[in-house]
Design a protein around this motif. Structure first.
Motif, PDB file in Angstrom:
ATOM      1  N   GLY A 294      86.331  93.318 111.985  1.00 47.12           N
ATOM      2  CA  GLY A 294      87.169  93.464 112.902  1.00 47.12           C
ATOM      3  C   GLY A 294      87.537  94.757 113.197  1.00 47.12           C
ATOM      4  O   GLY A 294      86.768  95.945 112.839  1.00 47.12           O
ATOM      5  N   GLU A 295      88.617  95.333 113.799  1.00 51.41           N
ATOM      6  CA  GLU A 295      89.025  96.348 114.408  1.00 51.41           C
ATOM      7  C   GLU A 295      90.056  96.967 113.228  1.00 51.41           C
ATOM      8  O   GLU A 295      90.991  96.263 112.767  1.00 51.41           O
ATOM      9  N   TRP A 296      89.706  98.284 112.793  1.00 52.90           N
ATOM     10  CA  TRP A 296      90.399  98.842 111.626  1.00 52.90           C
ATOM     11  C   TRP A 296      91.607  99.727 112.114  1.00 52.90           C
ATOM     12  O   TRP A 296      91.174 100.642 113.079  1.00 52.90           O
ATOM     13  N   LEU A 297      92.734  99.794 111.717  1.00 53.47           N
ATOM     14  CA  LEU A 297      93.795 100.573 112.113  1.00 53.47           C
ATOM     15  C   LEU A 297      93.448 102.059 112.011  1.00 53.47           C
ATOM     16  O   LEU A 297      93.672 102.826 112.631  1.00 53.47           O
ATOM     17  N   LEU A 298      93.017 102.352 110.655  1.00 54.84           N
ATOM     18  CA  LEU A 298      92.879 103.807 110.395  1.00 54.84           C
ATOM     19  C   LEU A 298      91.737 104.211 110.960  1.00 54.84           C
ATOM     20  O   LEU A 298      91.660 105.417 111.369  1.00 54.84           O
ATOM     21  N   LEU A 299      90.770 103.483 111.413  1.00 54.49           N
ATOM     22  CA  LEU A 299      89.601 104.118 112.232  1.00 54.49           C
ATOM     23  C   LEU A 299      89.926 104.300 113.627  1.00 54.49           C
ATOM     24  O   LEU A 299      89.516 105.383 114.387  1.00 54.49           O
ATOM     25  N   THR A 300      90.795 103.588 114.257  1.00 56.37           N
ATOM     26  CA  THR A 300      91.306 103.511 115.410  1.00 56.37           C
ATOM     27  C   THR A 300      92.221 104.936 115.641  1.00 56.37           C
ATOM     28  O   THR A 300      92.105 105.574 116.602  1.00 56.37           O
ATOM     29  N   ALA A 301      93.030 105.056 114.418  1.00 61.30           N
ATOM     30  CA  ALA A 301      93.864 106.555 114.332  1.00 61.30           C
ATOM     31  C   ALA A 301      92.817 107.649 114.491  1.00 61.30           C
ATOM     32  O   ALA A 301      93.069 108.873 114.927  1.00 61.30           O
ATOM     33  N   TRP A 302      91.758 107.480 113.558  1.00 61.51           N
ATOM     34  CA  TRP A 302      90.722 108.597 113.524  1.00 61.51           C
ATOM     35  C   TRP A 302      89.992 108.846 115.063  1.00 61.51           C
ATOM     36  O   TRP A 302      89.925 110.026 115.286  1.00 61.51           O
ATOM     37  N   TYR A 303      89.764 107.734 115.486  1.00 58.19           N
ATOM     38  CA  TYR A 303      89.302 107.931 117.187  1.00 58.19           C
ATOM     39  C   TYR A 303      90.239 108.548 117.995  1.00 58.19           C
ATOM     40  O   TYR A 303      90.061 109.528 118.771  1.00 58.19           O
ATOM     41  N   GLY A 304      91.504 108.433 117.759  1.00 60.98           N
ATOM     42  CA  GLY A 304      92.746 109.068 118.319  1.00 60.98           C
ATOM     43  C   GLY A 304      92.905 110.487 117.976  1.00 60.98           C
ATOM     44  O   GLY A 304      93.083 111.293 118.846  1.00 60.98           O
ATOM     45  N   TRP A 305      92.546 110.827 116.886  1.00 65.70           N
ATOM     46  CA  TRP A 305      92.781 112.275 116.083  1.00 65.70           C
ATOM     47  C   TRP A 305      91.687 112.892 116.733  1.00 65.70           C
ATOM     48  O   TRP A 305      91.943 114.182 116.996  1.00 65.70           O
ATOM     49  N   THR A 306      90.512 112.558 116.984  1.00 58.73           N
ATOM     50  CA  THR A 306      89.335 113.085 117.357  1.00 58.73           C
ATOM     51  C   THR A 306      89.572 113.284 118.891  1.00 58.73           C
ATOM     52  O   THR A 306      89.379 114.383 119.293  1.00 58.73           O
ATOM     53  N   ALA A 307      89.989 112.467 119.615  1.00 64.65           N
ATOM     54  CA  ALA A 307      90.506 112.599 120.920  1.00 64.65           C
ATOM     55  C   ALA A 307      91.385 113.802 121.171  1.00 64.65           C
ATOM     56  O   ALA A 307      91.363 114.639 122.191  1.00 64.65           O
ATOM     57  N   TRP A 308      92.456 113.529 120.308  1.00 62.30           N
ATOM     58  CA  TRP A 308      93.368 114.783 120.339  1.00 62.30           C
ATOM     59  C   TRP A 308      92.940 115.960 120.126  1.00 62.30           C
ATOM     60  O   TRP A 308      93.259 117.105 120.993  1.00 62.30           O
ATOM     61  N   ALA A 309      91.892 116.101 119.193  1.00 63.01           N
ATOM     62  CA  ALA A 309      91.387 117.424 118.835  1.00 63.01           C
ATOM     63  C   ALA A 309      90.364 117.786 120.178  1.00 63.01           C
ATOM     64  O   ALA A 309      90.391 119.311 120.159  1.00 63.01           O
ATOM     65  N   GLN A 310      89.984 117.136 121.129  1.00 62.80           N
ATOM     66  CA  GLN A 310      89.298 117.440 122.182  1.00 62.80           C
ATOM     67  C   GLN A 310      90.359 117.554 123.269  1.00 62.80           C
ATOM     68  O   GLN A 310      89.901 117.805 124.615  1.00 62.80           O
ATOM     69  N   GLY A 311      91.532 117.484 123.363  1.00 61.70           N
ATOM     70  CA  GLY A 311      92.637 117.635 124.276  1.00 61.70           C
ATOM     71  C   GLY A 311      92.634 116.381 125.384  1.00 61.70           C
ATOM     72  O   GLY A 311      93.096 116.420 126.277  1.00 61.70           O
ATOM     73  N   GLN A 312      92.066 115.259 124.646  1.00 58.23           N
ATOM     74  CA  GLN A 312      92.132 113.836 125.468  1.00 58.23           C
ATOM     75  C   GLN A 312      93.645 113.392 125.202  1.00 58.23           C
ATOM     76  O   GLN A 312      93.515 112.426 124.378  1.00 58.23           O
ATOM     77  N   TRP A 313      94.608 113.593 125.652  1.00 60.85           N
ATOM     78  CA  TRP A 313      95.997 113.472 125.363  1.00 60.85           C
ATOM     79  C   TRP A 313      96.128 111.898 125.608  1.00 60.85           C
ATOM     80  O   TRP A 313      96.742 111.157 124.830  1.00 60.85           O
ATOM     81  N   GLU A 314      95.716 111.349 126.722  1.00 61.54           N
ATOM     82  CA  GLU A 314      96.100 109.804 127.023  1.00 61.54           C
ATOM     83  C   GLU A 314      95.295 109.019 126.233  1.00 61.54           C
ATOM     84  O   GLU A 314      95.622 107.829 125.690  1.00 61.54           O
ATOM     85  N   THR A 315      93.863 109.381 125.795  1.00 64.66           N
ATOM     86  CA  THR A 315      93.129 108.452 124.914  1.00 64.66           C
ATOM     87  C   THR A 315      93.820 108.245 123.587  1.00 64.66           C
ATOM     88  O   THR A 315      94.109 107.392 122.990  1.00 64.66           O
ATOM     89  N   ALA A 316      94.455 109.465 123.039  1.00 62.65           N
ATOM     90  CA  ALA A 316      94.895 109.693 121.937  1.00 62.65           C
ATOM     91  C   ALA A 316      96.316 108.835 121.817  1.00 62.65           C
ATOM     92  O   ALA A 316      96.659 108.061 120.807  1.00 62.65           O
ATOM     93  N   GLU A 317      97.071 108.757 122.832  1.00 63.64           N
ATOM     94  CA  GLU A 317      98.358 108.026 123.066  1.00 63.64           C
ATOM     95  C   GLU A 317      97.993 106.724 123.256  1.00 63.64           C
ATOM     96  O   GLU A 317      98.691 105.532 122.452  1.00 63.64           O
ATOM     97  N   GLU A 318      96.871 106.213 123.647  1.00 60.55           N
ATOM     98  CA  GLU A 318      96.406 104.963 123.718  1.00 60.55           C
ATOM     99  C   GLU A 318      96.339 104.265 122.658  1.00 60.55           C
ATOM    100  O   GLU A 318      96.613 103.137 122.175  1.00 60.55           O
ATOM    101  N   THR A 319      95.544 105.042 121.709  1.00 56.90           N
ATOM    102  CA  THR A 319      95.232 104.604 120.391  1.00 56.90           C
ATOM    103  C   THR A 319      96.483 104.213 119.616  1.00 56.90           C
ATOM    104  O   THR A 319      96.527 103.613 118.683  1.00 56.90           O
ATOM    105  N   LEU A 320      97.136 105.213 119.620  1.00 55.33           N
ATOM    106  CA  LEU A 320      98.584 105.275 118.821  1.00 55.33           C
ATOM    107  C   LEU A 320      99.400 104.010 119.237  1.00 55.33           C
ATOM    108  O   LEU A 320      99.924 103.331 118.353  1.00 55.33           O
TER     109      LEU A 320
END
Length: 386
Positions: A294-320
């Protein structure tokens, strides 16, 4: 009607839940209501402590790091013996290495069914301790932690290239780039706190090792490597040539590679294409059978963290937002959800065996808090800059 949580409310509730589930001796319970996770993991706990540091709960993080320190002090003679045996060329059984999880009061775990030789937690602890010390005003490693830090540092230097279990307690016959990221991050963080100003030679070696052996012809980092020993020399082939979401650790928080590095960028893109579902959650790896994959919450957060590091604010907010939607009416977050599974037979098999997926999982809560902190901090900075 189920409570609709806001991200701010859920972050506050997560901090309270983490505090409630910290043992008086310092260990964090991985999941208090899931019998198989009633231990303290060094890896999970280090990220949980980091989330508490970000939330201003430094006393909780300090208690955890002191818990680990006491464990390591108790294991110093064992570490010295292991390193000595290696220097003599002796074969070492997996059961002889340090454990990856412990009882909440610090005793060894002698009962769970998973393997123990796993290096990622020890590297993560060095990183987490260094981060905690910097955040609490330390410019060097206090004497109370020095011998434990030195022992773990020596242990990782000696055994970093050994095959061991990955972060999911699987595939013990391989070397895992995500594990090497944890080791790199820990050694680098300790070196920076020690004021040496130099990247440790082993960190440079790990980075070159990954560039030489772990990049798929399509340009991304692979999940695992298999060592081969033809004619007495060591070579590596791909053990599992797909991606694992834990490869995000190469970027955040251990910074082995920046997100703009071609292989790192290709890895992030591959994770997004292969492991991120249409609903927005992130799976561990293709072919995962644990609760059906299934989909893991902690890994979804990590994907958002990496998006945040790239300045991809919208993707980071979506994961949150996706993570918020998975909390129950009491604010509890599970390890994973089966919502995107096409076939639920594998999920039902595990439910029949162990019950529903672990909930609450403190690591899920911790990663949500970390992502929430970074997003809100960046939003405030952008607002201040006009």
């Amino acid at each position: 009607m189920a409570k609709a949580w806001t991200a701010e409310q859920l972050a506050e509730e997560s901090v309270r839940l983490i505090a409630w589930n910290q043992h008086v001796r310092g260990g964090y319970t991985a999941s208090p209501l899931f019998a198989h996770y009633g231990y303290g993991w060094l890896r999970d706990g280090s990220f949980t402590a980091y989330s508490m540091d970000l939330s201003g709960r430094h006393e909780s993080a300090a208690l955890f790091h002191e818990w680990v320190c006491r464990i390591i002090e108790r294991k110093r003679a064992q570490i010295e013996d292991l390193i000595s045996r290696k220097s003599r060329g002796e074969y070492i059984e997996r059961r002889d290495f340090l454990h990856t999880r412990y009882q909440l009061d610090g005793r060894d775990d002698a009962d769970s069914e998973w393997g123990h030789f796993q290096l990622d937690g020890y590297g993560t602890w060095l990183w987490g301790l260094s981060t905690h010390l910097r955040m609490t005003g330390h410019s060097s490693i206090p004497a109370s932690f020095r011998s434990a830090v030195d022992a773990v540092y020596a242990y990782l230097e000696a055994f970093w290239e050994y095959t061991n279990f990955d972060c999911w307690e699987e595939y013990s016959e391989f070397v895992h780039p995500a594990t090497l990221a944890c080791i790199y991050g820990g050694l680098q963080a300790i070196a920076e706190l020690s004021g040496s100003g130099k990247t440790p030679a082993l960190c440079e070696h790990i980075r070159e090792f990954l560039l030489q052996h772990a990049i798929h012809p399509d340009g991304y980092f692979v999940k695992s490597l298999r060592p081969l020993y033809p004619e007495g020399r060591v070579e590596y082939e791909f053990g599992l040539d797909g991606v694992d979401a834990s490869l995000l650790w190469l970027c955040e928080p251990f910074h082995v590679f920046e997100p703009e590095h071609p292989a790192m960028q290709a890895t992030i893109e591959r994770i997004g294409a292969d492991l991120r579902t249409a609903q927005g959650g992130v799976r561990r790896y293709a072919g995962d059978s644990y609760y059906g994959g299934g989909e893991w919450l902690l890994l979804t957060a990590w994907y958002g963290w990496t998006a945040w590091a790239q300045g991809q604010w919208e993707t980071a907010e979506e994961t949150l937002g996706w993570i918020v939607s998975k909390a129950d009416e009491l604010g509890r977050m599970p390890e994973q959800v089966p919502d995107a599974l096409v076939n639920r037979s594998g999920y039902e098999d595990w439910v029949n065996r162990w019950g529903p997926p672990a909930s609450p999982l403190l690591w899920s809560h911790a990663m949500f808090v970390i992502l929430h902190h970074h997003i809100r901090k960046s939003a405030s900075q952008r607002q201040a800059e006009g």
